[in-house]
Design a protein around this motif. Structure first.
Motif, PDB file in Angstrom:
ATOM      1  N   TYR A  35       1.182  -1.399  -0.298  1.00 14.37           N
ATOM      2  CA  TYR A  35       0.219  -0.097  -0.003  1.00 14.37           C
ATOM      3  C   TYR A  35       0.734   1.445   0.217  1.00 14.37           C
ATOM      4  CZ  TYR A  35      -4.849  -0.846   0.607  1.00 14.37           C
ATOM      5  OH  TYR A  35      -6.125  -1.994   0.031  1.00 14.37           O
ATOM      6  N   THR A  36       1.767   1.232   1.249  1.00 15.01           N
ATOM      7  CA  THR A  36       2.449   2.763   0.973  1.00 15.01           C
ATOM      8  C   THR A  36       3.028   2.400   0.408  1.00 15.01           C
ATOM      9  OG1 THR A  36       4.101   1.116   2.523  1.00 15.01           O
ATOM     10  CG2 THR A  36       2.786   2.499   3.411  1.00 15.01           C
ATOM     11  N   LEU A  37       4.270   1.489  -0.607  1.00 13.18           N
ATOM     12  CA  LEU A  37       5.373   1.896  -1.515  1.00 13.18           C
ATOM     13  C   LEU A  37       4.247   2.508  -3.288  1.00 13.18           C
ATOM     14  CD1 LEU A  37       7.244  -1.097  -1.193  1.00 13.18           C
ATOM     15  CD2 LEU A  37       8.160   1.736  -1.051  1.00 13.18           C
ATOM     16  N   LEU A  38       3.092   1.769  -3.134  1.00 12.47           N
ATOM     17  CA  LEU A  38       2.607   2.546  -4.580  1.00 12.47           C
ATOM     18  C   LEU A  38       1.890   3.772  -4.560  1.00 12.47           C
ATOM     19  CD1 LEU A  38       0.016  -1.213  -5.342  1.00 12.47           C
ATOM     20  CD2 LEU A  38       1.512  -0.060  -6.678  1.00 12.47           C
ATOM     21  N   GLY A  39       1.660   3.803  -2.989  1.00 13.52           N
ATOM     22  CA  GLY A  39       1.046   5.796  -2.922  1.00 13.52           C
ATOM     23  C   GLY A  39       1.872   6.951  -2.833  1.00 13.52           C
ATOM     24  N   SER A  40       3.520   5.592  -2.588  1.00 12.18           N
ATOM     25  CA  SER A  40       4.987   7.006  -2.352  1.00 12.18           C
ATOM     26  C   SER A  40       5.041   7.142  -3.846  1.00 12.18           C
ATOM     27  CB  SER A  40       5.609   5.645  -2.250  1.00 12.18           C
ATOM     28  OG  SER A  40       5.658   6.033  -0.520  1.00 12.18           O
ATOM     29  N   VAL A  41       4.873   6.011  -4.773  1.00 12.08           N
ATOM     30  CA  VAL A  41       5.295   6.300  -6.415  1.00 12.08           C
ATOM     31  C   VAL A  41       4.239   7.331  -7.573  1.00 12.08           C
ATOM     32  CG1 VAL A  41       4.728   4.707  -9.092  1.00 12.08           C
ATOM     33  CG2 VAL A  41       6.502   3.730  -6.732  1.00 12.08           C
ATOM     34  N   ILE A  42       3.206   7.440  -7.207  1.00 11.12           N
ATOM     35  CA  ILE A  42       2.569   8.498  -7.319  1.00 11.12           C
ATOM     36  C   ILE A  42       2.700   9.069  -6.552  1.00 11.12           C
ATOM     37  CG2 ILE A  42      -0.030   9.362  -7.205  1.00 11.12           C
ATOM     38  CD1 ILE A  42      -0.934   6.269  -7.354  1.00 11.12           C
ATOM     39  N   MET A  43       3.034   9.766  -5.790  1.00 13.85           N
ATOM     40  CA  MET A  43       3.657  11.131  -4.593  1.00 13.85           C
ATOM     41  C   MET A  43       4.428  11.138  -5.496  1.00 13.85           C
ATOM     42  SD  MET A  43       4.246  11.632  -0.859  1.00 13.85           S
ATOM     43  CE  MET A  43       6.044  10.750  -0.884  1.00 13.85           C
ATOM     44  N   LEU A  44       5.867  10.378  -5.852  1.00 16.55           N
ATOM     45  CA  LEU A  44       6.799  10.682  -6.670  1.00 16.55           C
ATOM     46  C   LEU A  44       7.178  11.819  -7.315  1.00 16.55           C
ATOM     47  CD1 LEU A  44       9.763  10.742  -6.372  1.00 16.55           C
ATOM     48  CD2 LEU A  44      10.155   8.434  -8.180  1.00 16.55           C
ATOM     49  N   LEU A  45       5.973  11.329  -8.027  1.00 16.98           N
ATOM     50  CA  LEU A  45       5.308  11.849  -9.926  1.00 16.98           C
ATOM     51  C   LEU A  45       4.782  13.696  -9.056  1.00 16.98           C
ATOM     52  CD1 LEU A  45       3.462   8.969 -11.349  1.00 16.98           C
ATOM     53  CD2 LEU A  45       6.097   9.650 -11.903  1.00 16.98           C
ATOM     54  N   GLY A  46       3.853  13.468  -8.554  1.00 13.39           N
ATOM     55  CA  GLY A  46       3.979  14.786  -8.088  1.00 13.39           C
ATOM     56  C   GLY A  46       4.991  15.572  -7.819  1.00 13.39           C
ATOM     57  N   LEU A  47       5.427  14.991  -7.133  1.00 18.43           N
ATOM     58  CA  LEU A  47       6.836  16.143  -6.611  1.00 18.43           C
ATOM     59  C   LEU A  47       7.887  16.405  -7.551  1.00 18.43           C
ATOM     60  CD1 LEU A  47       7.725  13.746  -2.864  1.00 18.43           C
ATOM     61  CD2 LEU A  47       6.808  15.777  -3.584  1.00 18.43           C
ATOM     62  N   LEU A  48       8.009  15.087  -8.798  1.00 20.82           N
ATOM     63  CA  LEU A  48       8.830  15.732  -9.260  1.00 20.82           C
ATOM     64  C   LEU A  48       8.159  16.425 -10.582  1.00 20.82           C
ATOM     65  CD1 LEU A  48      10.599  12.253 -10.478  1.00 20.82           C
ATOM     66  CD2 LEU A  48      11.859  14.232 -10.229  1.00 20.82           C
ATOM     67  N   LEU A  49       6.951  16.478 -10.560  1.00 23.69           N
ATOM     68  CA  LEU A  49       6.275  17.496 -11.182  1.00 23.69           C
ATOM     69  C   LEU A  49       6.383  18.938 -10.769  1.00 23.69           C
ATOM     70  CD1 LEU A  49       4.445  18.753 -13.498  1.00 23.69           C
ATOM     71  CD2 LEU A  49       2.487  17.520 -12.760  1.00 23.69           C
ATOM     72  N   ILE A  50       6.368  19.225  -9.374  1.00 19.01           N
ATOM     73  CA  ILE A  50       6.389  20.419  -8.683  1.00 19.01           C
ATOM     74  C   ILE A  50       7.524  21.131  -9.032  1.00 19.01           C
ATOM     75  CG2 ILE A  50       6.630  22.102  -6.353  1.00 19.01           C
ATOM     76  CD1 ILE A  50       4.475  20.241  -5.588  1.00 19.01           C
ATOM     77  N   GLY A  51       8.991  20.013  -8.496  1.00 20.52           N
ATOM     78  CA  GLY A  51      10.163  20.923  -8.941  1.00 20.52           C
ATOM     79  C   GLY A  51      10.702  20.715 -10.696  1.00 20.52           C
ATOM     80  N   VAL A  52       9.862  19.968 -11.409  1.00 23.52           N
ATOM     81  CA  VAL A  52      10.811  20.112 -12.680  1.00 23.52           C
ATOM     82  C   VAL A  52       9.643  21.870 -13.606  1.00 23.52           C
ATOM     83  CG1 VAL A  52       9.979  19.762 -15.210  1.00 23.52           C
ATOM     84  CG2 VAL A  52      11.262  18.177 -13.230  1.00 23.52           C
ATOM     85  N   LYS A  53       8.827  22.027 -13.321  1.00 24.72           N
ATOM     86  CA  LYS A  53       8.171  23.328 -13.383  1.00 24.72           C
ATOM     87  C   LYS A  53       8.799  24.440 -12.936  1.00 24.72           C
ATOM     88  CE  LYS A  53       4.703  21.541 -16.467  1.00 24.72           C
ATOM     89  NZ  LYS A  53       4.562  21.806 -17.979  1.00 24.72           N
ATOM     90  N   ALA A  54       8.820  24.363 -11.548  1.00 22.78           N
ATOM     91  CA  ALA A  54       9.169  25.566 -10.943  1.00 22.78           C
ATOM     92  C   ALA A  54      10.466  25.464 -10.651  1.00 22.78           C
ATOM     93  CB  ALA A  54       8.840  25.252  -9.704  1.00 22.78           C
ATOM     94  N   GLY A  55      11.022  24.700 -11.374  1.00 18.48           N
ATOM     95  CA  GLY A  55      12.846  24.142 -11.534  1.00 18.48           C
ATOM     96  C   GLY A  55      13.278  24.656 -10.330  1.00 18.48           C
ATOM     97  N   THR A  56      12.828  24.447  -9.396  1.00 17.66           N
ATOM     98  CA  THR A  56      13.300  24.143  -8.139  1.00 17.66           C
ATOM     99  C   THR A  56      12.767  22.770  -7.322  1.00 17.66           C
ATOM    100  OG1 THR A  56      14.984  25.608  -5.748  1.00 17.66           O
ATOM    101  CG2 THR A  56      11.701  26.301  -6.596  1.00 17.66           C
ATOM    102  N   PHE A  57      13.868  21.835  -6.289  1.00 15.08           N
ATOM    103  CA  PHE A  57      12.764  21.391  -5.332  1.00 15.08           C
ATOM    104  C   PHE A  57      12.380  22.016  -3.951  1.00 15.08           C
ATOM    105  CE2 PHE A  57      14.721  18.534  -8.931  1.00 15.08           C
ATOM    106  CZ  PHE A  57      13.141  17.656  -9.426  1.00 15.08           C
ATOM    107  N   ASP A  58      13.707  23.669  -3.790  1.00 11.84           N
ATOM    108  CA  ASP A  58      13.983  23.390  -2.310  1.00 11.84           C
ATOM    109  C   ASP A  58      12.162  24.081  -1.500  1.00 11.84           C
ATOM    110  OD1 ASP A  58      14.115  26.096  -0.790  1.00 11.84           O
ATOM    111  OD2 ASP A  58      15.786  25.484  -0.633  1.00 11.84           O
ATOM    112  N   MET A  59      11.748  23.406  -0.809  1.00 15.21           N
ATOM    113  CA  MET A  59      10.629  23.746   0.105  1.00 15.21           C
ATOM    114  C   MET A  59      10.528  24.970   0.875  1.00 15.21           C
ATOM    115  SD  MET A  59      10.586  19.655   1.819  1.00 15.21           S
ATOM    116  CE  MET A  59       8.974  19.962   2.396  1.00 15.21           C
ATOM    117  N   VAL A  60      11.437  26.079   1.219  1.00 14.83           N
ATOM    118  CA  VAL A  60      11.206  26.649   1.551  1.00 14.83           C
ATOM    119  C   VAL A  60      10.933  27.819  -0.017  1.00 14.83           C
ATOM    120  CG1 VAL A  60      12.595  28.791   2.812  1.00 14.83           C
ATOM    121  CG2 VAL A  60      13.316  26.770   2.988  1.00 14.83           C
TER     122      VAL A  60
END
Length: 521
Positions: A182-207
């Motif tokens: 359960y948790t790994l499947l959820g995490s794979v989907i979460m990773l795609l969303g995190l990558l989307l934010i980082g690529v579109k915004a140009g940074t992975f810096d949370m601050v």
């Protein structure tokens, strides 16, 4: 304490459990080989987790409480330049209480395990997994890079899997497998969303992303990101209907595994929503907030009804399973508070997170003690002719169980009250643009859920502490609260009272930080 000193303390807090895990696997020193190496490595676990707890207390003491919204003790080093990933860590008023809670619960679990060693394979592996779990959890609450957050989020899954599969009971291997899938499947989907934010915004810096407040992300990007990341976080939260791994995992887990799973791991999902989704994708959260609130209140009622069914005589309800379902209901209030998109609601969610960790951690410790004495957590057995009747046979244990139950049902003056009340207050006056009528309905359903919560917990107290009326004649005293149990449980009971009587101790930390995350609204 100056900034540099705090930096070193925070770095040591994250690294020490990892070093301790490696140390636990090394051969014992020559002087210990002729003694009990199992006890030696368990003592090592107590020492390392105790040192980590001291470090988090030093962090809390050196924290600038006048500016809790400011990231403190920050370290920012380039790690993988090509991917713009940084070793960026820091704490604010939201993450500090969770760090201290994690360190406290892990230390209490290590202390409990020293006096009551877990039944299973090598203690070396047990202590190493416990410390690895602590390191991953602490890192989740302290990292400020989206990719580091994902790595820390995943780091806790493997040790928890083995703690359930190797030291658990009942159908432990199937339960552990269900947990990891359960948790790994959820995490794979979460990773795609995190990558989307980082690529579109140009940074992975949370601050930087939180400061940007979603202005560099289109509305459609925010919607996709919230959906993807939200699913991964909701599995861990656990949100209905993605919760079904939780009761099996709790029922099979050893006592310390249940304490850490309920007290710490479930907080990672809701923390991610507050730290990532609210400030970085405000437009997407606004769209999905009513749906999140609807799932939250369904979870509140569903969890309570499941507990009521398990508590009824003749249904063969398991006490650990019942408390697991109660977590679905309690975490529903956390999700409802987040879904209000208001400072009141989000502060309530963060308070309820800490309260649930303290109270449910204490409940699982107590249920473990009941199982040690009776060999079962089956409610029908505990309430039957040879059952618990704790008030008469072990009055201190019965009194503590009743205390934890009334704290869990939200009695005013104890920690469980404030988070749920603030979440419902936030729902009564939701954020701008949200349907007041819909949220008033959600508030009414949540309030009904509090009544159901009181009902099943009082039934449990009556059956376990008093026994069923027609069969509660079990004679003879049992071992009451032992010294090591008293040492492990007293901090949780004390903090439940302190935070209930002085909620400003937590709200004073979270409120300015929440105001900043919500864009100053």
């Amino acid at each position: 304490m100056n900034h540099t000193a705090l930096q070193y303390v925070l770095a040591a807090t994250l690294v020490l459990p990892l070093l301790g895990a490696v140390g636990a696997l090394l051969p014992p020193p020559p002087g210990l080989r002729g003694r009990d190496p199992g006890q030696a490595v368990l003592r090592h676990g107590v020492t390392v987790t105790g040192a980590v707890l001291v470090l988090t207390v030093v962090l809390a003491a050196g924290f600038d409480h006048d500016h809790p919204a400011k990231m403190q003790a920050t370290t920012d080093l380039s790690w993988i330049p090509a991917l713009r990933i940084h070793l960026h860590i820091g704490i604010d008023g939201i993450s500090l209480p969770l760090l201290v809670l994690t360190a406290l619960l892990t230390f209490l679990c290590a202390l409990y395990s020293y006096f009551k060693p877990p039944e299973g394979p090598s203690p070396k592996a047990y202590v190493a997994l416990l410390l690895l779990l602590e390191s991953g959890t602490l890192a989740t609450f302290a990292v400020l890079d989206l990719m580091l957050f994902f790595l820390a989020f995943e780091m806790v899954l493997i040790p928890m899997y083995f703690l359930i599969a190797r030291w658990g009971g009942g159908d432990r291997e199937r339960s552990a497998l269900r947990f990891i899938v359960y948790t790994l499947l959820g995490s794979v989907i979460m990773l795609l969303g995190l990558l989307l934010i980082g690529v579109k915004a140009g940074t992975f810096d949370m601050v930087a992303l939180a400061t940007d407040n979603g202005s560099s992300l289109s509305h459609s990007t925010q919607l996709i990101a919230v959906l993807a990341i939200g699913i991964g976080l909701a599995v861990k939260a656990p949100m209905w209907p993605l919760h079904s791994w939780l009761p099996d995992a709790h029922t099979a887990a050893p006592t310390t595994g249940s304490v850490l799973l309920a007290g710490v791991l479930l907080k990672m999902g809701s923390y991610g929503m507050v730290r990532i989704l609210l400030p970085m994708t405000p437009g997407g959260m606004h769209t999905f907030a009513p749906y999140l609130a609807a799932f939250a209140v369904v979870g509140i009622v569903y969890g309570s009804l499941a507990c009521l069914w398990l508590a009824r005589p003749g249904n063969g309800g398991d006490l650990k399973r019942l408390i697991a379902y109660s977590s679905v209901g309690h975490m529903g209030f956390v999700l409802l508070g987040i879904a209000t998109l208001t400072r009141t609601g989000v502060n309530g969610a963060l308070f309820a997170n800490i309260a649930h960790g303290l109270i449910t951690g204490l409940l699982f410790f107590l249920v473990g003690a009941v199982k040690d004495r009776y060999g079962s957590t089956d409610l029908d057995q505990l309430a039957g002719r040879t059952g618990a009747a704790l008030y008469g046979r072990a009055p201190r244990l019965g009194g503590l169980l009743a205390f934890a139950a009334v704290a869990s049902l939200g009695l005013p003056g104890l920690a469980g009250f404030w988070g749920e009340m603030l979440a419902m207050f936030g729902s009564f006056h939701p954020g701008a643009g949200l349907s007041r009528g819909a949220y008033l309905t959600f508030t009414g359903i949540a309030a009904f859920g509090t009544l159901l919560t009181a009902a099943y917990l009082l039934v449990v107290v009556r059956r376990v502490c008093m026994g069923d009326r027609e069969t509660a004649h079990a004679p003879g005293a049992l071992a009451d609260v032992r010294g090591y149990e008293f040492a492990a449980w007293t901090p949780l009971a004390t903090l439940t009272v302190v935070t209930g009587l002085w909620p400003a101790t937590l709200l004073g930390l979270t409120e300015p930080a929440v105001r900043t995350l919500l864009g100053g609204h």
